[in-house]
Design a protein around this motif. Structure first.
Motif, PDB file in Angstrom:
ATOM      1  N   TYR A  90       0.789  -1.146   0.035  1.00 41.45           N
ATOM      2  CA  TYR A  90      -0.053  -0.174  -0.046  1.00 41.45           C
ATOM      3  C   TYR A  90       0.927   1.298  -0.069  1.00 41.45           C
ATOM      4  CZ  TYR A  90      -3.859  -2.975   2.143  1.00 41.45           C
ATOM      5  OH  TYR A  90      -4.673  -3.741   2.398  1.00 41.45           O
ATOM      6  N   GLU A  91       0.236   2.459  -0.368  1.00 42.98           N
ATOM      7  CA  GLU A  91       0.825   3.586  -0.165  1.00 42.98           C
ATOM      8  C   GLU A  91      -0.468   4.720  -0.144  1.00 42.98           C
ATOM      9  OE1 GLU A  91       5.043   4.902  -1.631  1.00 42.98           O
ATOM     10  OE2 GLU A  91       3.720   6.368  -3.099  1.00 42.98           O
ATOM     11  N   PHE A  92      -0.182   5.428   0.942  1.00 48.96           N
ATOM     12  CA  PHE A  92      -1.232   6.663   0.993  1.00 48.96           C
ATOM     13  C   PHE A  92      -0.621   7.892   1.126  1.00 48.96           C
ATOM     14  CE2 PHE A  92      -1.560   2.759   3.410  1.00 48.96           C
ATOM     15  CZ  PHE A  92      -2.928   2.357   3.416  1.00 48.96           C
ATOM     16  N   HIS A  93      -1.386   8.804   0.121  1.00 51.52           N
ATOM     17  CA  HIS A  93      -0.653  10.246  -0.199  1.00 51.52           C
ATOM     18  C   HIS A  93      -1.809  11.067   0.470  1.00 51.52           C
ATOM     19  CE1 HIS A  93       1.687   8.980  -4.005  1.00 51.52           C
ATOM     20  NE2 HIS A  93       1.956   8.368  -2.890  1.00 51.52           N
ATOM     21  N   GLY A  94      -1.263  12.274   1.009  1.00 48.40           N
ATOM     22  CA  GLY A  94      -2.180  13.429   1.442  1.00 48.40           C
ATOM     23  C   GLY A  94      -1.665  14.235   2.444  1.00 48.40           C
ATOM     24  N   THR A  95      -2.505  14.717   3.123  1.00 51.08           N
ATOM     25  CA  THR A  95      -1.916  15.577   4.532  1.00 51.08           C
ATOM     26  C   THR A  95      -1.581  14.239   5.555  1.00 51.08           C
ATOM     27  OG1 THR A  95      -4.122  15.489   5.470  1.00 51.08           O
ATOM     28  CG2 THR A  95      -3.560  17.626   4.026  1.00 51.08           C
ATOM     29  N   THR A  96      -0.842  14.893   6.575  1.00 46.67           N
ATOM     30  CA  THR A  96      -0.512  13.839   7.515  1.00 46.67           C
ATOM     31  C   THR A  96      -1.824  13.444   8.295  1.00 46.67           C
ATOM     32  OG1 THR A  96       1.606  15.225   8.112  1.00 46.67           O
ATOM     33  CG2 THR A  96       0.651  13.570   9.760  1.00 46.67           C
ATOM     34  N   ALA A  97      -2.717  14.207   8.810  1.00 46.06           N
ATOM     35  CA  ALA A  97      -3.875  13.571   9.147  1.00 46.06           C
ATOM     36  C   ALA A  97      -4.590  12.336   8.247  1.00 46.06           C
ATOM     37  CB  ALA A  97      -4.683  14.558   9.909  1.00 46.06           C
ATOM     38  N   GLY A  98      -4.674  13.154   6.895  1.00 48.12           N
ATOM     39  CA  GLY A  98      -5.574  12.263   5.960  1.00 48.12           C
ATOM     40  C   GLY A  98      -5.059  11.054   5.547  1.00 48.12           C
ATOM     41  N   ALA A  99      -3.680  10.998   5.366  1.00 48.64           N
ATOM     42  CA  ALA A  99      -2.968   9.744   4.991  1.00 48.64           C
ATOM     43  C   ALA A  99      -3.056   8.852   6.310  1.00 48.64           C
ATOM     44  CB  ALA A  99      -1.449  10.125   4.760  1.00 48.64           C
ATOM     45  N   LYS A 100      -3.117   9.311   7.436  1.00 46.66           N
ATOM     46  CA  LYS A 100      -3.030   8.475   8.553  1.00 46.66           C
ATOM     47  C   LYS A 100      -4.538   7.839   8.563  1.00 46.66           C
ATOM     48  CE  LYS A 100      -2.539   8.543  13.645  1.00 46.66           C
ATOM     49  NZ  LYS A 100      -3.991   8.136  14.199  1.00 46.66           N
ATOM     50  N   GLU A 101      -5.501   8.427   8.539  1.00 46.84           N
ATOM     51  CA  GLU A 101      -6.826   8.108   8.320  1.00 46.84           C
ATOM     52  C   GLU A 101      -7.001   6.980   7.245  1.00 46.84           C
ATOM     53  OE1 GLU A 101     -11.581   9.840   8.152  1.00 46.84           O
ATOM     54  OE2 GLU A 101      -9.891  10.960   7.243  1.00 46.84           O
ATOM     55  N   GLN A 102      -6.499   7.357   6.229  1.00 46.12           N
ATOM     56  CA  GLN A 102      -6.433   6.415   5.163  1.00 46.12           C
ATOM     57  C   GLN A 102      -5.928   4.972   5.258  1.00 46.12           C
ATOM     58  OE1 GLN A 102      -4.930   7.940   1.329  1.00 46.12           O
ATOM     59  NE2 GLN A 102      -5.568   9.945   1.968  1.00 46.12           N
ATOM     60  N   ALA A 103      -4.826   5.135   5.906  1.00 46.96           N
ATOM     61  CA  ALA A 103      -4.127   3.916   6.473  1.00 46.96           C
ATOM     62  C   ALA A 103      -4.906   3.052   7.483  1.00 46.96           C
ATOM     63  CB  ALA A 103      -2.730   3.954   6.960  1.00 46.96           C
ATOM     64  N   GLU A 104      -5.563   3.794   8.599  1.00 44.54           N
ATOM     65  CA  GLU A 104      -6.282   3.011   9.286  1.00 44.54           C
ATOM     66  C   GLU A 104      -7.584   2.366   8.949  1.00 44.54           C
ATOM     67  OE1 GLU A 104      -7.002   6.348  12.173  1.00 44.54           O
ATOM     68  OE2 GLU A 104      -4.963   6.290  13.360  1.00 44.54           O
ATOM     69  N   LEU A 105      -8.122   2.870   7.929  1.00 43.04           N
ATOM     70  CA  LEU A 105      -9.535   2.479   7.483  1.00 43.04           C
ATOM     71  C   LEU A 105      -8.993   1.197   6.672  1.00 43.04           C
ATOM     72  CD1 LEU A 105     -11.275   5.514   6.095  1.00 43.04           C
ATOM     73  CD2 LEU A 105     -11.828   3.993   7.954  1.00 43.04           C
ATOM     74  N   ALA A 106      -7.962   1.410   5.659  1.00 39.55           N
ATOM     75  CA  ALA A 106      -7.320   0.090   5.003  1.00 39.55           C
ATOM     76  C   ALA A 106      -7.065  -0.934   6.101  1.00 39.55           C
ATOM     77  CB  ALA A 106      -6.336   0.592   4.087  1.00 39.55           C
ATOM     78  N   GLN A 107      -6.466  -0.507   6.934  1.00 38.50           N
ATOM     79  CA  GLN A 107      -6.153  -1.603   7.849  1.00 38.50           C
ATOM     80  C   GLN A 107      -6.954  -2.328   8.725  1.00 38.50           C
ATOM     81  OE1 GLN A 107      -3.439  -0.254  11.098  1.00 38.50           O
ATOM     82  NE2 GLN A 107      -2.477  -2.246  11.552  1.00 38.50           N
ATOM     83  N   ALA A 108      -8.226  -1.614   9.002  1.00 38.64           N
ATOM     84  CA  ALA A 108      -9.076  -2.477   9.378  1.00 38.64           C
ATOM     85  C   ALA A 108      -9.991  -3.251   8.395  1.00 38.64           C
ATOM     86  CB  ALA A 108     -10.327  -1.450   9.717  1.00 38.64           C
ATOM     87  N   ILE A 109     -10.091  -2.903   7.153  1.00 37.31           N
ATOM     88  CA  ILE A 109     -10.690  -3.762   6.166  1.00 37.31           C
ATOM     89  C   ILE A 109      -9.560  -5.201   5.716  1.00 37.31           C
ATOM     90  CG2 ILE A 109     -11.027  -3.880   3.469  1.00 37.31           C
ATOM     91  CD1 ILE A 109     -11.966  -1.015   3.698  1.00 37.31           C
ATOM     92  N   ALA A 110      -8.456  -4.764   5.813  1.00 35.31           N
ATOM     93  CA  ALA A 110      -7.505  -5.966   5.739  1.00 35.31           C
ATOM     94  C   ALA A 110      -7.560  -7.002   6.945  1.00 35.31           C
ATOM     95  CB  ALA A 110      -6.011  -5.501   5.586  1.00 35.31           C
ATOM     96  N   ALA A 111      -7.750  -6.463   7.993  1.00 38.18           N
ATOM     97  CA  ALA A 111      -8.043  -7.244   9.159  1.00 38.18           C
ATOM     98  C   ALA A 111      -9.424  -8.047   9.245  1.00 38.18           C
ATOM     99  CB  ALA A 111      -7.919  -6.602  10.594  1.00 38.18           C
ATOM    100  N   GLU A 112     -10.310  -7.465   8.703  1.00 40.28           N
ATOM    101  CA  GLU A 112     -11.591  -8.306   8.445  1.00 40.28           C
ATOM    102  C   GLU A 112     -11.683  -9.137   7.396  1.00 40.28           C
ATOM    103  OE1 GLU A 112     -16.014  -6.796   6.651  1.00 40.28           O
ATOM    104  OE2 GLU A 112     -14.820  -5.366   7.537  1.00 40.28           O
ATOM    105  N   CYS A 113     -10.401  -9.188   6.422  1.00 44.52           N
ATOM    106  CA  CYS A 113     -10.438 -10.297   5.422  1.00 44.52           C
ATOM    107  C   CYS A 113      -9.173 -11.086   5.851  1.00 44.52           C
ATOM    108  CB  CYS A 113      -9.959  -9.553   4.170  1.00 44.52           C
ATOM    109  SG  CYS A 113     -11.388  -8.573   3.279  1.00 44.52           S
ATOM    110  N   GLY A 114      -8.775 -11.067   7.215  1.00 46.57           N
ATOM    111  CA  GLY A 114      -7.792 -12.180   7.422  1.00 46.57           C
ATOM    112  C   GLY A 114      -6.448 -11.759   7.425  1.00 46.57           C
ATOM    113  N   GLY A 115      -6.319 -10.347   7.024  1.00 44.85           N
ATOM    114  CA  GLY A 115      -4.710  -9.908   6.980  1.00 44.85           C
ATOM    115  C   GLY A 115      -4.048  -9.924   8.371  1.00 44.85           C
ATOM    116  N   GLY A 116      -2.692  -9.723   7.983  1.00 44.09           N
ATOM    117  CA  GLY A 116      -1.768  -9.704   9.422  1.00 44.09           C
ATOM    118  C   GLY A 116      -1.642  -8.365   9.659  1.00 44.09           C
TER     119      GLY A 116
END
Length: 474
Positions: free
Chosen positions: A291-317
């Motif tokens: 993955y790569e996330f672009h944006g403001t510091t807060a925006g990129a952090k929020e994108q990453a957290e949402l993506a991480q939650a979806i990955a966990a839901e699908c069995g990601g580590g």
């Protein structure tokens, strides 16, 4: 019939009957910038990928649009084929001089001509590479995002309608070319598009030439969109229990509207090859998403957290983060080294690199069917893709042309394309057609192919521009 000629003491075989007339005229005008050296000819008839190279009769190293036009006019006069050359990184036999002729090498046309930082556009010659452009732009706070992996020339990227790892956020070359300078098959020079961000004046000739692979003319200059370098860039990798789980994660991430800049999928077999080739540490050999996330510091952090939650839901580590520039560069260098890592799996074997693209909702199903097919054929499931826009690639290893293993690879590729087309996809997302997928284009577009042929005949009635590519004309 081919004949043997001697030019400047070098014996060469010409396959275009009038090639010697053009060679002599170009040598008289440009001296040693016209080459018939056998090694140079061989290099210019060969691109990356599995297709056999076919050398041209001569290579002309052009330095300006006017010089390209002069060479094309000579070729048109004598009905000699013309093939444009950038860096030679194409994958579908796009550069093979199937009917001989003159290869025009544009690598010397490598000037950045204008930068309009306030309007976010740039004018470059066709031989400028993407890395060269971004190095030139580094003090402006701007960058050009299209990244096909190889340090390809921008003219070649436009000619093949390239995309790459950033396409999910920034689009492909099609969306990022504002205008072109093109030398037509008769040597006339035209300029398409302009600096305005939109226009409703006339036919969109820019889009006609983006993706035409040198069959309708030679691109010599490009006006491109630029983007501001994001305030924050964060990268991560995540492992999954199966390639299907990783693909489902991609689908859910895109459908959730998370504006990821890059989301790349890699099968376990492909990751293992990359880990060995790049001597990476700390990777479990399993399917992964990059993955790569672009944006403001807060925006990129929020994108990453949402993506991480979806990955966990699908069995990601767990996500492994790469925040520093050095860590990110190392991570993406490993991703871009996939082709070389694949070659290193079995030294001496050939690599058939192919790609398709489907609607994002169909991605997981196509990848699963492809994995099953590969394993049933005893082939390694070397799958990697710009999965965020439904595009993925296979690396098919075989020993030699015409072998039983080669035939199995061909059959897998044929079935892959058939499945993609049945799902509403395309036979190639970014490699282009070249000579390798001409029959696939006919399957994909049906009667529309004849309309394409009419355009080709109208602009290039003698079929001198990169003949034998994109469309079957005879």
């Amino acid at each position: 019939m081919p004949g043997v000629d001697v030019v400047a003491g070098v014996e060469m075989v010409t396959r275009s009957p009038n090639a010697m007339l053009v060679i002599e005229a170009l040598r008289a005008r440009f001296g040693d910038r016209l080459s018939t050296n056998k090694d140079i000819l061989a290099r210019h008839g060969l691109s990356e990928g599995h297709h056999l190279g076919v050398p041209p009769d001569a290579v002309f190293f052009a330095q300006s649009t006017d010089e390209v036009a002069q060479a094309v006019r000579l070729c048109a006069e004598h009905k000699v084929p013309v093939i444009a050359f950038g860096t030679g990184t194409a994958l579908e036999g796009n550069l093979a001089a199937l009917k001989g002729g003159i290869c025009i090498d544009l690598s010397g046309m490598n000037q950045v001509l204008e930068v309009h930082a306030e309007d976010l556009d740039v004018l470059v010659q066709a031989g400028v590479t993407r890395k060269q452009l971004n190095t030139h732009l580094r003090d402006t706070g701007l960058f050009f995002p299209i990244d096909p992996g190889a340090d390809a020339s921008l003219g070649g990227m436009a000619a093949t309608r390239a995309s790459g790892t950033n396409a999910v956020r920034y689009g492909t070359m099609k969306e990022n070319v504002l205008g072109l300078t093109v030398v037509l098959p008769d040597g006339q020079v035209i300029r398409t598009g302009g600096r305005a961000k939109k226009s409703s004046a006339g036919y969109d000739l820019t889009r006609l030439y983006v993706g035409s692979e040198g069959t309708l003319g030679i691109i010599t200059e490009l006006r491109l969109k630029l983007y501001g370098i994001p305030e924050s860039i964060t990268a991560a990798v995540c492992g999954f229990p199966s390639v299907e789980a990783a693909a489902e994660t991609v689908i859910m991430t895109i459908q959730s509207g998370i504006p990821v800049a890059r989301i790349e999928l890699m099968s376990a077999a492909q990751l293992e090859a990359v880990v060995r080739y790049n001597k990476l540490e700390g990777f479990e050999i399993a399917p992964h998403l990059f993955y790569e996330f672009h944006g403001t510091t807060a925006g990129a952090k929020e994108q990453a957290e949402l993506a991480q939650a979806i990955a966990a839901e699908c069995g990601g580590g767990d996500f492994r983060w790469a925040s520093s520039l050095e860590e990110r560069n190392r991570l993406w260098a490993a991703r871009h080294d996939v082709y070389h890592a694949t070659c290193a799996i079995r030294p001496g074997a050939k690599v058939w690199s192919t790609d398709v693209c489907v609607p994002i909702s169909q991605l997981a199903g196509l990848i699963e069917a492809t994995r099953i097919d590969l394993e049933a054929q005893g082939l390694l499931p070397l799958i990697v893709g710009h999965a965020g826009d439904g595009n993925f690639h296979l690396g098919l290893l075989y020993d030699e042309e015409g072998s039983e293993e080669y035939r199995r690879c061909k059959a897998v590729n044929d079935r892959l394309v058939d499945r993609a087309l049945a799902m509403g996809g395309t036979c190639t997302g970014e490699h282009g057609v070249g000579m390798g997928k001409i029959e696939k284009v006919e399957k994909e577009h049906g009667a529309a192919v004849e309309v394409m042929r009419r355009i080709k005949r109208a602009l290039d009635p003698d079929n001198i521009m990169n003949p034998g590519k994109v469309l079957r004309m005879e």
